[in-house]
Design an enzyme around this catalytic site. Structure first.
Site, mmCIF file in Angstrom:
data_model
loop_
_atom_site.group_PDB
_atom_site.id
_atom_site.type_symbol
_atom_site.label_atom_id
_atom_site.label_comp_id
_atom_site.label_asym_id
_atom_site.label_seq_id
_atom_site.Cartn_x
_atom_site.Cartn_y
_atom_site.Cartn_z
ATOM 1 C CG HIS A 42 39.738 41.304 24.016
ATOM 2 N ND1 HIS A 42 40.021 41.266 22.575
ATOM 3 C CD2 HIS A 42 39.399 42.602 24.035
ATOM 4 C CE1 HIS A 42 39.352 42.317 21.783
ATOM 5 N NE2 HIS A 42 39.162 42.933 22.641
ATOM 6 C CG ASP A 53 35.960 47.993 28.855
ATOM 7 O OD1 ASP A 53 36.021 48.894 28.297
ATOM 8 O OD2 ASP A 53 35.708 46.735 27.888
HETATM 9 N N1 COA Z 1 35.712 35.740 33.951
HETATM 10 C C1 COA Z 1 35.502 34.352 33.989
HETATM 11 N N2 COA Z 1 35.486 33.573 32.939
HETATM 12 C C2 COA Z 1 35.339 34.147 31.656
HETATM 13 C C3 COA Z 1 35.427 35.510 31.594
HETATM 14 C C4 COA Z 1 35.491 36.405 32.569
HETATM 15 N N3 COA Z 1 35.756 37.662 32.423
HETATM 16 N N4 COA Z 1 35.511 35.682 29.911
HETATM 17 C C5 COA Z 1 35.600 34.711 29.429
HETATM 18 N N5 COA Z 1 35.409 33.475 30.296
HETATM 19 C C6 COA Z 1 35.273 32.335 30.189
HETATM 20 C C7 COA Z 1 33.973 31.899 29.706
HETATM 21 O O1 COA Z 1 33.113 31.347 30.535
HETATM 22 C C8 COA Z 1 34.289 30.739 28.623
HETATM 23 O O2 COA Z 1 34.769 29.436 29.546
HETATM 24 P P1 COA Z 1 34.317 27.971 28.783
HETATM 25 O O3 COA Z 1 35.749 27.927 27.827
HETATM 26 O O4 COA Z 1 34.616 27.341 30.201
HETATM 27 O O5 COA Z 1 33.034 28.076 28.370
HETATM 28 C C9 COA Z 1 35.778 31.065 27.994
HETATM 29 O O6 COA Z 1 36.376 32.076 29.274
HETATM 30 C C10 COA Z 1 35.911 31.801 26.674
HETATM 31 O O7 COA Z 1 35.009 32.865 26.919
HETATM 32 P P2 COA Z 1 33.837 33.454 25.843
HETATM 33 O O8 COA Z 1 32.821 34.314 26.635
HETATM 34 O O9 COA Z 1 33.279 32.047 24.958
HETATM 35 O O10 COA Z 1 34.605 34.331 24.955
HETATM 36 P P3 COA Z 1 34.382 35.354 23.851
HETATM 37 O O11 COA Z 1 35.146 35.564 23.005
HETATM 38 O O12 COA Z 1 32.971 34.922 23.321
HETATM 39 O O13 COA Z 1 33.877 36.398 24.627
HETATM 40 C C11 COA Z 1 33.919 38.357 26.183
HETATM 41 C C12 COA Z 1 34.871 37.630 25.120
HETATM 42 C C13 COA Z 1 35.050 39.626 26.068
HETATM 43 C C14 COA Z 1 32.602 38.579 25.780
HETATM 44 C C15 COA Z 1 34.206 37.653 27.475
HETATM 45 O O14 COA Z 1 35.457 37.446 27.742
HETATM 46 C C16 COA Z 1 33.547 38.248 28.422
HETATM 47 O O15 COA Z 1 32.376 38.444 28.793
HETATM 48 N N6 COA Z 1 34.418 39.240 29.549
HETATM 49 C C17 COA Z 1 33.615 40.226 30.422
HETATM 50 C C18 COA Z 1 33.005 41.252 30.078
HETATM 51 C C19 COA Z 1 34.224 42.358 29.176
HETATM 52 O O16 COA Z 1 35.148 42.662 29.936
HETATM 53 N N7 COA Z 1 33.808 42.909 27.837
HETATM 54 C C20 COA Z 1 34.741 43.820 27.240
HETATM 55 C C21 COA Z 1 35.394 43.371 26.283
HETATM 56 S S1 COA Z 1 36.858 44.360 25.659
#
Ligand code: COA
Length: 380
Positions: A261, A317
């Site tokens: 998140h 979710d």
């Molecule tokens: N599974 C595995 N790795 C994950 C992850 C997941 N669900 N979510 C984030 N990461 C990792 C990223 O690859 C990143 O790794 P790095 O530091 O090696 O690059 C790190 O954690 C930070 O994630 P990031 O995507 O940059 O954070 P963000 O704040 O931009 O994005 C989300 C947050 C929610 C978009 C992201 O966690 C995600 O895509 N989750 C899955 C989709 C989801 O559940 N969305 C609903 C949100 S309520």
């Protein structure tokens, strides 16, 4: 101030709000000062919507009056239902909802009236009619006629009734109601922010909500509940969870949908409540297959250094996918259900934005060339 390339505006505060407080450090969420733990235990979705719109809980008579007003707005114009019947049956329910809500604006004689009074009335209409539209599409795409909602039913009851065509059971109604309460508002998430941006142009509420629905649809936002369930289904069996985690997540770097998140660096409080709900429903329906599978995958992630270091926990979710699936809601209707709930928060935020409205217009850091010499088209 520069937010920095690729920052996604993380941590940038752009307005004051009284609607919800997301405490990402401690894993807490409040609507108008009330913890969602208390609201999920004691309130109804209608009471929650009232709180978000009025910044106070209703008295019994205010709530009764409010519910009566919602009951009077449940019907959707038959012309809109006729248009839905023309759409391809494999249209995604979120795309249909976006279209349906946009059309509601064409049928609302107050659509262009942005006064606080008219905006409150439109918010109420949107809250009521979104439920009806969502359930209508579930039936229309199966060649069935939509069912007229019952004025004596709550929003949760009407959703189940108009979708299934049967009187809803109390346990199912409470599960849907809790889900609707928990997702009603969440700070300046992408879809709420989208709604505020449209409003900041002095745009009307239907335009703002249509845009917000578009933002919610993506799998990084509202679409994650559907994506999480599809992931569980792809794994298919609890015995395959270990191999999936080792090969796909660790080996191929695949993201687990429903985990992680932007704001919560502690367990998502909504996820905690929904985890419990998923467990209760799994037990009461004697169908624990998906709950157990999801729990095992989450446990593997929770104990893995990669997830621990990045503070990645199950978000709202993850277990809501199990709750909604156990309630026999079609997987592609998970995100529309999220929209039904967030309608309360979107409209509350739009009304709040109107109270002190200034065009939201950030800047970009231009990194291209300047003053290039003009080249005639034949010489390029
Ligand atoms: N599974 C595995 N790795 C994950 C992850 C997941 N669900 N979510 C984030 N990461 C990792 C990223 O690859 C990143 O790794 P790095 O530091 O090696 O690059 C790190 O954690 C930070 O994630 P990031 O995507 O940059 O954070 P963000 O704040 O931009 O994005 C989300 C947050 C929610 C978009 C992201 O966690 C995600 O895509 N989750 C899955 C989709 C989801 O559940 N969305 C609903 C949100 S309520």
């Amino acid at each position: 101030m520069s937010a920095g390339a690729g920052s996604g505006l993380a941590g940038i505060v752009i307005a004051d709000t009284r609607k919800s407080k997301v405490d990402g450090v401690n894993g807490r969420l409040y609507y108008g000062g009330y913890s969602i733990f208390d609201l999920a235990e004691h309130a109804t979705f209608e009471e929650t919507a009232y709180l978000l719109w009025n910044d106070k809980l209703p008295t019994q008579s205010e709530l009764d009056d409010f519910k009566q007003q919602i009951a009077g707005e449940l019907s959707v114009p038959s012309q809109i239902l006729d248009v839905l019947k023309l759409l391809p049956k494999d249209s995604h329910p979120m795309g249909v909802l976006r279209t349906g809500v946009s059309m509601l604006g064409n049928f609302d004689t107050e659509a262009e009236d942005n006064s606080p009074e008219a905006n409150k009335r439109k918010a109420l209409r949107l809250l009521a009619k979104t439920t009806t539209l969502t359930a209508a599409w579930a039936r229309i795409r199966e060649g069935k006629d939509p069912i007229e909602p019952k004025p004596e039913y709550s929003i949760a009851e009407n959703f189940i009734y108009t979708m299934r065509g049967e009187a809803p059971e109390a346990t199912d109604v409470r599960a849907v109601d809790i889900y609707l309460i928990l997702l009603a508002d969440h700070g300046f998430n992408a879809s709420t922010f989208t709604g505020r941006v449209v409003t900041s142009t002095d745009g009307d509420m239907y335009s703002a909500i249509t845009a917000a629905i578009g933002a919610l649809k993506g799998p990084k936002h509202g679409g994650a509940n559907e994506a999480a369930m599809r992931l569980f289904m792809e794994i298919g069996d609890i015995d395959k969870v270990d191999a999936f985690f080792a090969d796909e997540v660790k080996g191929n770097g695949r993201k687990i949908m429903g985990i992680g998140h932007r704001v919560y660096k502690a367990p998502d409080p909504r996820g905690t409540v929904l985890h419990e709900q998923a467990k209760v429903l799994a037990e009461s329906t004697n169908n624990s297959k998906w709950y157990e599978l999801a729990k095992k995958l989450e446990e593997l992630a929770r104990n893995d250094d990669y997830f621990i270091e990045r503070k990645l926990y199950a978000n709202v979710d993850y277990y809501s996918a199990i709750v909604l699936y156990t309630l026999q809601i079609p997987v592609d209707f998970f995100t529309p259900l999220f929209a039904m709930s967030r309608m309360a928060g979107w409209t509350a935020n739009i009304i709040e934005q109107w109270a002190d409205n200034r065009l939201i217009r950030p800047s970009a850091n231009y990194i291209g060339d300047i003053d290039l010499e003009w080249v005639a088209i034949g010489d390029r």
